[in-house]
Design an enzyme around this catalytic site. Structure first.
Site, short mmCIF file in Angstrom:
data_model
loop_
_atom_site.label_atom_id
_atom_site.label_comp_id
_atom_site.label_asym_id
_atom_site.label_seq_id
_atom_site.Cartn_x
_atom_site.Cartn_y
_atom_site.Cartn_z
N LYS A 1 44.60 20.11 81.70
CA LYS A 1 46.07 20.93 82.21
C LYS A 1 45.63 21.76 83.17
O LYS A 1 44.49 22.30 83.79
CB LYS A 1 46.45 21.85 81.45
CG LYS A 1 47.62 22.88 81.40
CD LYS A 1 49.53 21.60 81.14
CE LYS A 1 50.01 22.53 81.35
NZ LYS A 1 51.19 21.72 80.36
N1 GLU Z 1 53.32 19.25 80.50
C1 GLU Z 1 54.17 18.67 79.06
C2 GLU Z 1 53.68 18.66 78.23
O1 GLU Z 1 53.10 20.45 78.39
C3 GLU Z 1 54.10 17.11 79.50
C4 GLU Z 1 52.81 16.51 79.94
C5 GLU Z 1 52.42 15.15 80.26
O2 GLU Z 1 53.09 14.71 80.35
O3 GLU Z 1 51.41 14.92 80.69
O4 GLU Z 1 53.51 18.90 76.79
#
Ligand code: GLU
Length: 433
Positions: free
Chosen positions: A123
């Protein structure tokens, strides 16, 4: 012209040194402790989950439109890569901290393993309020951040995607910046891109569609009819907005919606299309004329069958968990329920479908996007939605069975399924050197 929000970012004690350091990461550690007794032999590897593999903190300096320079703090955390490259979104928010990004990265590891997509968890975030920036300032922040984390991201290393306050345009800038730096167009470096740039059909709606799909599965097991059910939604962005629309299309009444600007309520059901148009015009649900306005805290008392927290972390806490009226909570957001609140809801017989399964639809279609980019062969929207629904139902079903077998919450059950997969991979790979 905008006044820079920067000075606090420039001079404040770095967030990772502040007293709230453990915050969401502390919650993740508690969740891991709860699952450890169910991991058998694999528990000997559990310490790996408590230590993010790699964390990068970067300074993001940009020229503001007024000619001054502002600095922002940026992060990319790769929590675990045992099952594949890092994968997870990037959020732009003034309150982002390293602890938060660590937890969000860890929840991505769990989520990706729960739906069995071949990724680890990662993240990123920038401590910035994007509403204070012009479009060109936002572009400069995005590009400089991408360049700084370019050391550790890449189509086979770590693949960012949208999250809170980031969207397709931000992904297009990230993809372009990375591509400029490596000297080739690398569409697979981020997902959630515009369809014209290697994005996938169905990606924009995927998280909301996943929330709806598991919501239907959970409601069926509770004997709760979606047609006629009442639903309250916190957050009306990509997740909350799409979920609300899909529930309304299935005959549910969306009785309350809360976002950063306000809370609106209508017992007979809000007109979701009109509310969506209002938000597109005004940036928030506040001031929507076909509804009553509620004080922010009253949202938690709204009578409803289903509650969908689809905004930020730590919204359902020991303070308000006793007040919720819903029978079913579907976590569209990451980390909206604290462990104490989880226990209170569990004791009250409220079923919680946890984030790590409920909102996994987004990353599932991100996986489809990545596969399509690599093969340069693009699928139809029906094909994507069919595969998404199949994966979400299958994953929910597996979690439900584990929960029944061990008499644990759906959160602990999802962690059992996911941690077993991650730690089995860890075990098979062994330690280097
Ligand atoms: N931000 C989204 C989540 O928390 C999607 C992450 C992604 O598609 O890599 O799952």
């Amino acid at each position: 012209m905008h006044t820079p929000a920067a000075p606090s970012s420039v001079h404040a004690l770095p967030s990772y040194l502040q007293a709230d350091h453990l915050g969401p990461w502390g919650i993740f550690l508690q969740q891991v402790d709860r699952v450890t007794p169910y991991l058998g032999d694999l528990a000997r590897w559990v310490e790996t989950l408590k230590r993010p593999k790699r964390m990068l903190i970067v300074d993001v300096p940009i020229h503001l439109d007024n000619g001054t320079v502002a600095h922002f703090e940026g992060y990319r955390v790769q929590h675990n890569t045992s099952r594949g490259p890092g994968k997870g979104g990037v959020r732009f928010h003034q309150d982002v901290t390293l602890s938060e990004v660590m937890a969000l990265a860890a929840w991505m590891s769990i989520k990706n393993a729960a739906v069995n997509v071949p990724y680890g968890g990662a993240k990123g975030g920038i401590r910035v309020d994007p509403r204070q920036l012009s479009a060109s300032e936002l572009e400069r922040v995005t590009r400089r951040y991408t360049s700084e984390i370019g050391l550790i991201i890449g189509p086979t290393k770590d693949i960012p995607a949208p999250d809170v306050n980031t969207n397709e345009q931000v992904m297009a800038w990230m993809m372009d910046t990375y591509s400029m730096n490596v000297g080739e167009t690398a569409t697979g470096v981020v997902t959630g891109k515009p369809v014209d740039l290697g994005g996938s059909l169905g990606r924009r709606e995927a998280t909301g569609r996943g929330v709806f799909t598991v919501g239907v599965e959970a409601a069926r097991r509770l004997g709760l009819e979606i047609n006629g059910a009442t639903v309250a939604v916190q957050g009306f962005g990509n997740v909350g907005g799409v979920s609300a629309r899909l529930f309304a299309e299935a005959g549910a009444r969306i009785v309350a919606v809360q976002d950063h600007g306000g809370t609106v309520y209508r017992a007979a059901g809000l007109d979701v299309a009109a509310l969506t148009a209002h938000v597109a015009r005004h940036g928030s649900v506040a001031g929507f004329e076909h509804a009553e306005t509620l004080a922010q805290d009253r949202f938690w008392d709204v009578p409803c069958d289903i509650l969908i927290p689809a905004a930020l972390e730590q919204q359902i806490t020991a303070v308000n968990a006793g007040r919720l009226q819903a029978r079913l909570v579907i976590e569209g957001a990451n980390g909206p329920t604290t462990p104490e609140a989880d226990d209170i809801l569990n004791d009250r017989g409220v079923l919680v479908v946890p984030d790590v399964i409920a909102n996994a639809g987004g990353v599932t279609v991100s996986y489809f996007e990545w596969v399509q980019d690599f093969s340069s062969f693009f699928w139809s929207e029906d094909e994507i939605n069919d595969r998404l629904i199949r994966i979400m139902r299958g994953a929910f079903d597996a979690v439900w069975q584990i929960a029944a077998e061990h008499h644990v919450s759906l959160r602990t059950a999802t962690f059992i399924v996911a941690c077993r997969r991650i730690l089995r991979a860890r075990d098979l790979r062994g330690l280097y050197p």
